[in-house]
Write a protein that holds these residues in place. Structure first.
Motif, PDB file in Angstrom:
ATOM      1  N   ASN A   1      56.655  33.795  41.458  1.00  0.00           N
ATOM      2  CA  ASN A   1      57.812  33.992  42.325  1.00  0.00           C
ATOM      3  C   ASN A   1      57.482  33.510  43.733  1.00  0.00           C
ATOM      4  O   ASN A   1      56.421  33.812  44.279  1.00  0.00           O
ATOM      5  CB  ASN A   1      58.168  35.490  42.335  1.00  0.00           C
ATOM      6  N   SER A   2      58.409  32.760  44.346  1.00  0.00           N
ATOM      7  CA  SER A   2      58.148  32.205  45.671  1.00  0.00           C
ATOM      8  C   SER A   2      58.023  33.286  46.736  1.00  0.00           C
ATOM      9  O   SER A   2      57.510  33.026  47.827  1.00  0.00           O
ATOM     10  CB  SER A   2      59.266  31.223  46.046  1.00  0.00           C
ATOM     11  N   ASP A   3      58.496  34.500  46.432  1.00  0.00           N
ATOM     12  CA  ASP A   3      58.353  35.608  47.382  1.00  0.00           C
ATOM     13  C   ASP A   3      56.962  36.236  47.322  1.00  0.00           C
ATOM     14  O   ASP A   3      56.613  37.052  48.173  1.00  0.00           O
ATOM     15  CB  ASP A   3      59.396  36.701  47.091  1.00  0.00           C
ATOM     16  N   PHE A   4      56.194  35.874  46.302  1.00  0.00           N
ATOM     17  CA  PHE A   4      54.829  36.389  46.178  1.00  0.00           C
ATOM     18  C   PHE A   4      53.894  35.198  46.024  1.00  0.00           C
ATOM     19  O   PHE A   4      53.896  34.514  45.007  1.00  0.00           O
ATOM     20  CB  PHE A   4      54.707  37.322  44.972  1.00  0.00           C
ATOM     21  N   THR A   5      53.145  34.913  47.050  1.00  0.00           N
ATOM     22  CA  THR A   5      52.292  33.724  47.062  1.00  0.00           C
ATOM     23  C   THR A   5      50.827  34.123  47.126  1.00  0.00           C
ATOM     24  O   THR A   5      50.472  35.212  47.585  1.00  0.00           O
ATOM     25  CB  THR A   5      52.626  32.830  48.264  1.00  0.00           C
ATOM     26  N   TYR A   6      49.986  33.226  46.656  1.00  0.00           N
ATOM     27  CA  TYR A   6      48.551  33.490  46.676  1.00  0.00           C
ATOM     28  C   TYR A   6      47.791  32.177  46.807  1.00  0.00           C
ATOM     29  O   TYR A   6      48.320  31.084  46.568  1.00  0.00           O
ATOM     30  CB  TYR A   6      48.116  34.230  45.408  1.00  0.00           C
ATOM     31  N   GLN A   7      46.530  32.293  47.188  1.00  0.00           N
ATOM     32  CA  GLN A   7      45.634  31.140  47.283  1.00  0.00           C
ATOM     33  C   GLN A   7      44.208  31.646  47.127  1.00  0.00           C
ATOM     34  O   GLN A   7      43.849  32.691  47.676  1.00  0.00           O
ATOM     35  CB  GLN A   7      45.801  30.433  48.635  1.00  0.00           C
ATOM     36  N   PHE A   8      43.405  30.911  46.364  1.00  0.00           N
ATOM     37  CA  PHE A   8      42.012  31.297  46.175  1.00  0.00           C
ATOM     38  C   PHE A   8      41.114  30.076  46.342  1.00  0.00           C
ATOM     39  O   PHE A   8      41.409  29.005  45.802  1.00  0.00           O
ATOM     40  CB  PHE A   8      41.798  31.909  44.780  1.00  0.00           C
ATOM     41  N   LEU A   9      40.038  30.263  47.096  1.00  0.00           N
ATOM     42  CA  LEU A   9      39.108  29.176  47.362  1.00  0.00           C
ATOM     43  C   LEU A   9      37.710  29.537  46.885  1.00  0.00           C
ATOM     44  O   LEU A   9      37.269  30.688  47.021  1.00  0.00           O
ATOM     45  CB  LEU A   9      39.057  28.875  48.869  1.00  0.00           C
ATOM     46  N   LYS A  10      37.007  28.554  46.335  1.00  0.00           N
ATOM     47  CA  LYS A  10      35.624  28.764  45.938  1.00  0.00           C
ATOM     48  C   LYS A  10      34.739  28.823  47.185  1.00  0.00           C
ATOM     49  O   LYS A  10      35.011  28.161  48.182  1.00  0.00           O
ATOM     50  CB  LYS A  10      35.153  27.630  45.020  1.00  0.00           C
ATOM     51  N   PRO A  11      33.663  29.608  47.135  1.00  0.00           N
ATOM     52  CA  PRO A  11      32.786  29.709  48.304  1.00  0.00           C
ATOM     53  C   PRO A  11      31.871  28.496  48.421  1.00  0.00           C
ATOM     54  O   PRO A  11      31.779  27.674  47.492  1.00  0.00           O
ATOM     55  CB  PRO A  11      31.965  30.962  47.988  1.00  0.00           C
ATOM     56  N   ASP A  12      31.184  28.388  49.554  1.00  0.00           N
ATOM     57  CA  ASP A  12      30.155  27.368  49.700  1.00  0.00           C
ATOM     58  C   ASP A  12      29.103  27.564  48.613  1.00  0.00           C
ATOM     59  O   ASP A  12      28.856  28.689  48.159  1.00  0.00           O
ATOM     60  CB  ASP A  12      29.484  27.474  51.070  1.00  0.00           C
ATOM     61  N   ALA A  13      28.451  26.495  48.208  1.00  0.00           N
ATOM     62  CA  ALA A  13      27.468  26.560  47.129  1.00  0.00           C
ATOM     63  C   ALA A  13      26.373  27.585  47.407  1.00  0.00           C
ATOM     64  O   ALA A  13      25.901  28.268  46.497  1.00  0.00           O
ATOM     65  CB  ALA A  13      26.848  25.178  46.909  1.00  0.00           C
ATOM     66  N   ALA A  14      25.989  27.726  48.664  1.00  0.00           N
ATOM     67  CA  ALA A  14      24.917  28.657  49.019  1.00  0.00           C
ATOM     68  C   ALA A  14      25.293  30.108  48.750  1.00  0.00           C
ATOM     69  O   ALA A  14      24.420  30.967  48.619  1.00  0.00           O
ATOM     70  CB  ALA A  14      24.537  28.484  50.495  1.00  0.00           C
ATOM     71  N   LEU A  15      26.603  30.380  48.661  1.00  0.00           N
ATOM     72  CA  LEU A  15      27.072  31.756  48.448  1.00  0.00           C
ATOM     73  C   LEU A  15      27.464  32.024  47.003  1.00  0.00           C
ATOM     74  O   LEU A  15      27.795  33.169  46.653  1.00  0.00           O
ATOM     75  CB  LEU A  15      28.292  32.042  49.337  1.00  0.00           C
ATOM     76  N   SER A  16      27.428  31.017  46.149  1.00  0.00           N
ATOM     77  CA  SER A  16      28.004  31.130  44.803  1.00  0.00           C
ATOM     78  C   SER A  16      27.312  32.166  43.917  1.00  0.00           C
ATOM     79  O   SER A  16      27.911  32.643  42.947  1.00  0.00           O
ATOM     80  CB  SER A  16      27.991  29.766  44.111  1.00  0.00           C
ATOM     81  N   GLY A  17      26.083  32.531  44.221  1.00  0.00           N
ATOM     82  CA  GLY A  17      25.412  33.565  43.442  1.00  0.00           C
ATOM     83  C   GLY A  17      25.894  34.962  43.771  1.00  0.00           C
ATOM     84  O   GLY A  17      25.634  35.908  43.023  1.00  0.00           O
TER      85      GLY A  17
ATOM     86  N   PHE B   1      43.974  39.628  52.504  1.00  0.00           N
ATOM     87  CA  PHE B   1      42.910  38.659  52.268  1.00  0.00           C
ATOM     88  C   PHE B   1      41.826  39.392  51.506  1.00  0.00           C
ATOM     89  O   PHE B   1      41.640  40.598  51.677  1.00  0.00           O
ATOM     90  CB  PHE B   1      42.362  38.110  53.592  1.00  0.00           C
ATOM     91  N   CYS B   2      41.103  38.668  50.674  1.00  0.00           N
ATOM     92  CA  CYS B   2      40.161  39.325  49.763  1.00  0.00           C
ATOM     93  C   CYS B   2      38.915  38.481  49.549  1.00  0.00           C
ATOM     94  O   CYS B   2      39.013  37.261  49.362  1.00  0.00           O
ATOM     95  CB  CYS B   2      40.863  39.584  48.428  1.00  0.00           C
ATOM     96  N   ILE B   3      37.765  39.134  49.576  1.00  0.00           N
ATOM     97  CA  ILE B   3      36.506  38.500  49.175  1.00  0.00           C
ATOM     98  C   ILE B   3      36.110  39.121  47.847  1.00  0.00           C
ATOM     99  O   ILE B   3      35.937  40.331  47.756  1.00  0.00           O
ATOM    100  CB  ILE B   3      35.395  38.724  50.213  1.00  0.00           C
ATOM    101  N   SER B   4      35.992  38.300  46.809  1.00  0.00           N
ATOM    102  CA  SER B   4      35.623  38.788  45.488  1.00  0.00           C
ATOM    103  C   SER B   4      34.143  38.504  45.245  1.00  0.00           C
ATOM    104  O   SER B   4      33.723  37.342  45.185  1.00  0.00           O
ATOM    105  CB  SER B   4      36.468  38.110  44.407  1.00  0.00           C
ATOM    106  N   PHE B   5      33.384  39.578  45.107  1.00  0.00           N
ATOM    107  CA  PHE B   5      31.934  39.463  44.974  1.00  0.00           C
ATOM    108  C   PHE B   5      31.487  39.552  43.528  1.00  0.00           C
ATOM    109  O   PHE B   5      32.108  40.223  42.696  1.00  0.00           O
ATOM    110  CB  PHE B   5      31.244  40.590  45.750  1.00  0.00           C
ATOM    111  N   LYS B   6      30.375  38.917  43.227  1.00  0.00           N
ATOM    112  CA  LYS B   6      29.668  39.110  41.979  1.00  0.00           C
ATOM    113  C   LYS B   6      28.743  40.319  42.130  1.00  0.00           C
ATOM    114  O   LYS B   6      28.419  40.729  43.262  1.00  0.00           O
ATOM    115  CB  LYS B   6      28.876  37.855  41.619  1.00  0.00           C
ATOM    116  N   PRO B   7      28.283  40.897  41.020  1.00  0.00           N
ATOM    117  CA  PRO B   7      27.513  42.148  41.097  1.00  0.00           C
ATOM    118  C   PRO B   7      26.266  42.114  41.972  1.00  0.00           C
ATOM    119  O   PRO B   7      25.945  43.108  42.631  1.00  0.00           O
ATOM    120  CB  PRO B   7      27.155  42.419  39.633  1.00  0.00           C
ATOM    121  N   LEU B   8      25.544  40.997  42.009  1.00  0.00           N
ATOM    122  CA  LEU B   8      24.334  40.945  42.835  1.00  0.00           C
ATOM    123  C   LEU B   8      24.617  41.219  44.308  1.00  0.00           C
ATOM    124  O   LEU B   8      23.734  41.671  45.045  1.00  0.00           O
ATOM    125  CB  LEU B   8      23.652  39.582  42.686  1.00  0.00           C
TER     126      LEU B   8
END
Length: 251
Positions: free
Chosen positions: A2-18, A79-86
């Motif tokens: 729905n155009s009233d609910f928008t989102y965007q997600f970006l991959k982190p820099d390679a150094a942060l991917s773990g 806005f959200c930062i999604s972390f891996k368990p480590l």
């Protein structure tokens, strides 16, 4: 979506991917709440949010093991930062075992963020990247790194025994680590990752089991356990209620 609910997600820099899976945002610009279903995905989310009726707040979400319904108020910017368990041990530096299936509110100035940081998503990503980079450890426990590499590479399909043997870490110590840090067992976490991988298949309309499920009945039972609905209904995603599925479809 729905155009009233928008989102965007970006991959982190390679150094942060773990440690970081992605940095994202969503905005409910409508004049009514957005009904959504939150489903387990194996991530630890740090939310920075405000709405027309609520001030700027920061919440750290523990791991989810069951689906739940949520209403995103009108005018919500998050806005959200999604972390891996480590990241729990090495970046956040605090166990999340005490708030499994719920969230803990953080100080409003956590990591020096404020309401003004919600005005520009790209600037927010830059600030978050800079902060997390400053917290990167010089080294990590090789057993833990190996364990999570195996879990992700196998989509959660390796047994606890196999993981223990290949990580050279006793299953008792691994489960103690998972219980103390995350509030659940290694076996449960692996089931959640297997469900997450199955979601990617369902998002593409593939409704038969492609992973190590005993049979179709077992597959349907597991999908319903973590999403609340059977695969066919999940695939329809009426009203884009399952935001994660919508995101996966857009990949």
């Amino acid at each position: 979506m729905n155009s009233d609910f928008t989102y965007q997600f970006l991959k982190p820099d390679a150094a942060l991917s773990g440690f970081v899976e992605n940095i994202g945002m969503f905005h409910n610009s409508s004049d009514r709440p957005k009904e959504v279903a939150i489903i387990p995905d194996g991530r630890i989310d740090l939310f920075f949010t405000r709405s027309l009726t609520s001030p700027f707040q920061i919440w750290l979400m523990g791991l989810e093991t069951a689906p739940k319904e949520r209403r995103i108020p009108s005018g919500t910017f998050t806005f959200c930062i999604s972390f891996k368990p480590l990241a729990v041990e090495y970046i956040l530096k605090t166990p999340i075992s005490g708030f499994l299936n719920r969230a803990q509110q953080m100080d409003d100035d956590f990591w020096d963020f404020s309401a003004d940081d919600l005005n520009d998503f790209n600037a927010f990503c830059g600030k978050a990247t800079q902060k997390i980079t400053s917290l990167l450890p010089r080294e990590t426990d090789a057993r833990k790194q190996k364990l999570f590499d195996l879990i992700y590479a196998s989509s959660g399909e390796m047994s606890v025994k196999q993981l223990s043997e290949q990580a050279v870490w006793s299953s008792r110590q691994i489960n103690r680590y998972f219980t103390q840090q995350f509030g659940l067992s290694l076996k449960m976490f692996c089931k959640i990752l297997r469900f997450r991988t199955s979601l990617e298949h369902i998002a593409q309309g593939r409704l038969s089991p492609e992973l190590n499920f005993t049979d179709q009945t077992h597959f349907i039972k597991e999908i319903k356990k973590f999403s609340g609905v059977i695969p066919k209904e999940l695939s329809k995603n009426k009203n884009d209620r399952f935001v994660l599925l919508s995101v996966l479809k857009d990949k």
